[in-house]
Design an enzyme around this catalytic site. Structure first.
Site, short mmCIF file in Angstrom:
data_model
loop_
_atom_site.label_atom_id
_atom_site.label_comp_id
_atom_site.label_asym_id
_atom_site.label_seq_id
_atom_site.Cartn_x
_atom_site.Cartn_y
_atom_site.Cartn_z
N ASP A 1 0.83 -1.20 0.00
CA ASP A 1 0.00 0.00 0.00
C ASP A 1 0.87 1.26 0.00
O ASP A 1 1.95 1.26 0.60
CB ASP A 1 -0.90 -0.02 1.25
CG ASP A 1 -2.09 0.91 1.12
OD1 ASP A 1 -2.36 1.41 0.01
OD2 ASP A 1 -2.76 1.12 2.14
N ASN B 1 -10.61 -2.93 -6.43
CA ASN B 1 -9.78 -2.01 -7.24
C ASN B 1 -10.39 -1.71 -8.60
O ASN B 1 -9.96 -0.75 -9.27
CB ASN B 1 -8.37 -2.56 -7.42
CG ASN B 1 -7.53 -2.48 -6.18
OD1 ASN B 1 -6.59 -3.26 -5.99
ND2 ASN B 1 -7.83 -1.53 -5.28
#
Length: 238
Positions: A15, A63
């Site tokens: 991340d 996503n």
């Protein structure tokens, strides 16, 4: 690393690519490119250390809600990485596997993934799992549907039979789950498999997560006592 127990399975939530780029006045594409270099370095380090399974959260089902241009860039970077690294994966004995729904992926990406998986299927040094189009909840639902379709009797269902239907079938649960960028959540990642995983959170953005940072996380794991429901005294008596 001397006198350090190396975990069999490490899983990472990579991340912070976008924030890394923004911090430097760059666009998100630059962050994702830098993240790819971090992947290469961490995979190599895990192989050197003797980690047998490495799972990278590469693209979640959620996503798909990102801007189309960014999604296109992510798949282009994945394609470029696999094309460049196929030979190296075989030379290093790295077996590639995908956790997630391949059928929803772009055709070219899907074909390349299947090709590299075929080419590395006999590699035994380390298994590199790419969690692509992955959802921990969907993994559980998929396993449940599979057992129902096979007609498995309720009293025959246990943790082992259930785990055999997950995308990680045949692999140990993660000993250590690392998340970069300071976020403190699992984000629908390996929800069944992480029951007794140790969690390690760092503020470092993924592109800056070096092999040295990986070593630091492993050393931290070595300072923890994994009791699996037992008391410390019970473990001491073993």
């Amino acid at each position: 690393m001397k006198n350090v127990h190396i975990p069999a399975h490490i899983a990472i939530i990579m991340d912070g690519n976008g924030r890394w780029a923004k911090q430097r006045g760059l666009n998100r594409t630059n962050g994702h490119k830098a993240g790819t270099e971090a992947v290469r370095a961490v995979v190599t380090r895990c192989r050197e250390l003797g980690v047998k399974h490495l799972t990278l959260y590469t693209f979640s089902k959620e996503n798909w809600s990102r801007p189309k241009a960014e999604i296109k860039t992510l798949f282009e970077l994945l394609t470029s990485f696999l094309t460049k690294e196929e030979k190296s994966l075989k030379e290093q004995g790295i077996r590639l596997k995908v956790l997630g729904e391949l059928d929803d992926m772009p055709l070219a990406v899907r074909q390349l993934l299947k090709h590299v998986m075929r080419q590395t299927k006999n590699c035994t040094n380390i298994t590199l799992n790419l969690a692509l189009n992955y959802s921990g909840r969907e993994d559980i639902l998929r396993a449940t549907r599979a057992m129902v379709s096979k007609g498995i009797a309720p009293d025959a269902i246990n943790e082992e039979t259930f785990a055999n239907e997950l995308w990680t079938a045949g692999q140990p649960d993660p000993d250590l789950i690392i998340r970069t960028s300071g976020e403190l959540r699992l984000s629908n990642y390996l929800l069944f498999q992480c029951a007794y995983s140790e969690l390690y959170f760092t503020d470092i953005y993924w592109p800056d997560f070096t092999p040295d940072e990986l070593d630091k996380a492993i050393k931290e794991l070595n300072h923890r006592q994994r009791r699996f429901g037992k008391t410390s005294d019970q473990l001491a008596d073993q």
